[in-house]
Design an enzyme around this catalytic site. Structure first.
Site, PDB file in Angstrom:
ATOM      1  N   GLN A   1      49.384  37.393  53.815  1.00 15.17           N
ATOM      2  CA  GLN A   1      49.027  38.535  52.975  1.00 15.17           C
ATOM      3  C   GLN A   1      47.938  39.373  53.644  1.00 15.17           C
ATOM      4  OE1 GLN A   1      48.365  38.253  48.570  1.00 15.17           O
ATOM      5  NE2 GLN A   1      46.233  38.098  49.160  1.00 15.17           N
TER       6      GLN A   1
ATOM      7  N   HIS B   1      37.010  32.963  45.227  1.00 15.51           N
ATOM      8  CA  HIS B   1      36.910  34.375  44.850  1.00 15.51           C
ATOM      9  C   HIS B   1      35.447  34.846  44.932  1.00 15.51           C
ATOM     10  CE1 HIS B   1      40.643  33.299  42.391  1.00 15.51           C
ATOM     11  NE2 HIS B   1      41.071  34.257  43.168  1.00 15.51           N
TER      12      HIS B   1
ATOM     13  N   SER C   1      43.614  29.134  42.347  1.00 14.64           N
ATOM     14  CA  SER C   1      43.825  29.174  40.897  1.00 14.64           C
ATOM     15  C   SER C   1      44.905  28.182  40.502  1.00 14.64           C
ATOM     16  CB  SER C   1      44.246  30.582  40.478  1.00 14.64           C
ATOM     17  OG  SER C   1      43.314  31.533  40.929  1.00 14.64           O
TER      18      SER C   1
HETATM   19  P1  AMP Z   1      44.410  35.299  44.058  1.00 14.82           P
HETATM   20  O1  AMP Z   1      43.640  35.502  42.780  1.00 14.82           O
HETATM   21  O2  AMP Z   1      44.880  33.900  44.268  1.00 14.82           O
HETATM   22  O3  AMP Z   1      45.489  36.334  44.251  1.00 14.82           O
HETATM   23  O4  AMP Z   1      43.366  35.531  45.219  1.00 14.82           O
HETATM   24  C1  AMP Z   1      42.592  36.712  45.296  1.00 14.82           C
HETATM   25  C2  AMP Z   1      41.927  36.759  46.649  1.00 14.82           C
HETATM   26  O5  AMP Z   1      41.100  35.618  46.818  1.00 14.82           O
HETATM   27  C3  AMP Z   1      42.951  36.741  47.798  1.00 14.82           C
HETATM   28  O6  AMP Z   1      42.506  37.624  48.819  1.00 14.82           O
HETATM   29  C4  AMP Z   1      42.899  35.313  48.257  1.00 14.82           C
HETATM   30  O7  AMP Z   1      43.250  35.152  49.616  1.00 14.82           O
HETATM   31  C5  AMP Z   1      41.434  34.972  48.020  1.00 14.82           C
HETATM   32  N1  AMP Z   1      41.263  33.521  47.917  1.00 14.82           N
HETATM   33  C6  AMP Z   1      42.013  32.665  47.192  1.00 14.82           C
HETATM   34  N2  AMP Z   1      41.599  31.391  47.384  1.00 14.82           N
HETATM   35  C7  AMP Z   1      40.575  31.458  48.262  1.00 14.82           C
HETATM   36  C8  AMP Z   1      39.730  30.472  48.877  1.00 14.82           C
HETATM   37  N3  AMP Z   1      39.877  29.174  48.628  1.00 14.82           N
HETATM   38  N4  AMP Z   1      38.777  30.890  49.740  1.00 14.82           N
HETATM   39  C9  AMP Z   1      38.623  32.222  49.999  1.00 14.82           C
HETATM   40  N5  AMP Z   1      39.379  33.191  49.455  1.00 14.82           N
HETATM   41  C10 AMP Z   1      40.344  32.822  48.605  1.00 14.82           C
END
Ligand code: AMP
Length: 292
Positions: free
Chosen positions: A151, A37, A184
């Site tokens: 997504q 994030h 997460s």
């Molecule tokens: P989430 O909180 O899991 O819904 O993720 C929020 C944003 O962070 C989304 O756009 C995810 O694709 C991105 N994200 C989650 N994990 C990663 C990661 N390991 N590297 C880069 N972006 C991420």
């Protein structure tokens, strides 16, 4: 860092930014923040004058009540990470849906494959909540991670199709030292499951190595990856080779070629993890030592 729980207060802040001639980048998240994030926030800071992070565990994108109830939450830790990141504002609404909410945004052409098969309604929930966030915050730029490739593609398509005045950007996946994509959901893994989950990047790296080694078929690649994950104790949701532009699945007998995306969803215990690589350019096979 400003913290908003109400959309009206956020709108006022946003209006003041605009009056001052400043642009805004939005990073939508569901919290339980990690360095993946933070990498999106760092990129957002390069793209706009101010950065807004939203934290909202969006109920309409969960198709299992259990999954929603067990989704990791860490408001205190999130607050600290965000303060340190230099992000300008946090939007942490209690709810984004009014009673009687009845309008939905759908992109059926991209929602029917991969995660859409086993998570019915998921992408409808994602597209709808992101539309609402775009409407409320009116960012010039929004950042999404390539880990959630379906997504990111779907939201890029949605913004273009519906003339949303926002640039949707996709940023690379950040990984742990053993290659596991930061997520997460990794917090939910037991130590044994966490070790086993490293089979995901190893399997992706193995596919890269196979492709580098010469001609092969989609089926050979997906079978080898499936075997590797199953051997590590995973329950497979899907292992698919798809075209990056429309996520169309490559038939097993067709050649596997660089430029295709290898996408995985697998359960370790009750925790569902996803990952993907653009074959031929992930560098994972060089980054990870092969199994002894
Ligand atoms: P989430 O909180 O899991 O819904 O993720 C929020 C944003 O962070 C989304 O756009 C995810 O694709 C991105 N994200 C989650 N994990 C990663 C990661 N390991 N590297 C880069 N972006 C991420």
């Amino acid at each position: 860092m400003k913290v908003f729980h109400e959309k009206e207060a956020l709108r006022s802040w946003r209006a003041a930014l605009r009056s001052a001639g400043q642009t805004l980048a939005l990073v939508p998240t569901m919290g339980a923040l990690h360095r993946g994030h933070l990498s999106l926030i760092a990129r957002a800071q390069q793209e706009a004058d101010a950065v807004l992070v939203s934290i909202y565990v969006n109920p309409t994108q969960f198709n299992r009540a259990n999954d929603l109830a067990n989704y990791p939450r860490d408001p205190e830790g999130d607050r600290q990470l965000l303060e340190a990141s230099g992000c300008d504002a946090l939007f942490e609404p209690i709810s984004l849906y009014r009673p009687g909410h009845a309008s939905w945004v759908e992109v059926p052409s991209l929602a029917g494959t991969l995660c859409g098969r086993t998570r019915p309604g998921h992408f409808r929930g994602v597209a709808t909540v992101v539309t609402k966030l775009f409407q409320i915050a009116q960012p010039e730029v929004a950042l999404f991670g390539a880990k959630d490739l379906q997504q990111a593609l779907l939201l890029t398509q949605m913004a273009a199709d519906l003339d949303m005045p926002v640039r949707v950007l996709t940023a690379p996946t950040l990984r742990e030292a053993d290659g596991l994509a930061m997520s997460s959901r990794n917090r939910r893994l037991t130590p044994a499951q966490r070790l086993a989950a490293a089979s995901i990047p190893r399997a992706l790296a193995g596919a890269e190595a196979t492709l580098r080694g010469g001609t092969t078929t989609a089926g050979t690649i997906t079978d080898a990856v499936t075997r590797r994950l199953v051997d590590a104790g995973a329950r497979i949701d899907y292992v698919s080779l798809v075209r990056p532009e429309d996520l169309l699945e490559i038939p097993p007998e067709s050649p596997a070629t660089p430029g295709l995306v290898l996408a995985i969803a697998a359960f370790f215990g009750a925790t569902r993890l996803i990952d993907n690589v653009l074959l031929g350019s992930s560098g994972l096979d060089e980054a990870l030592a092969e199994d002894p």
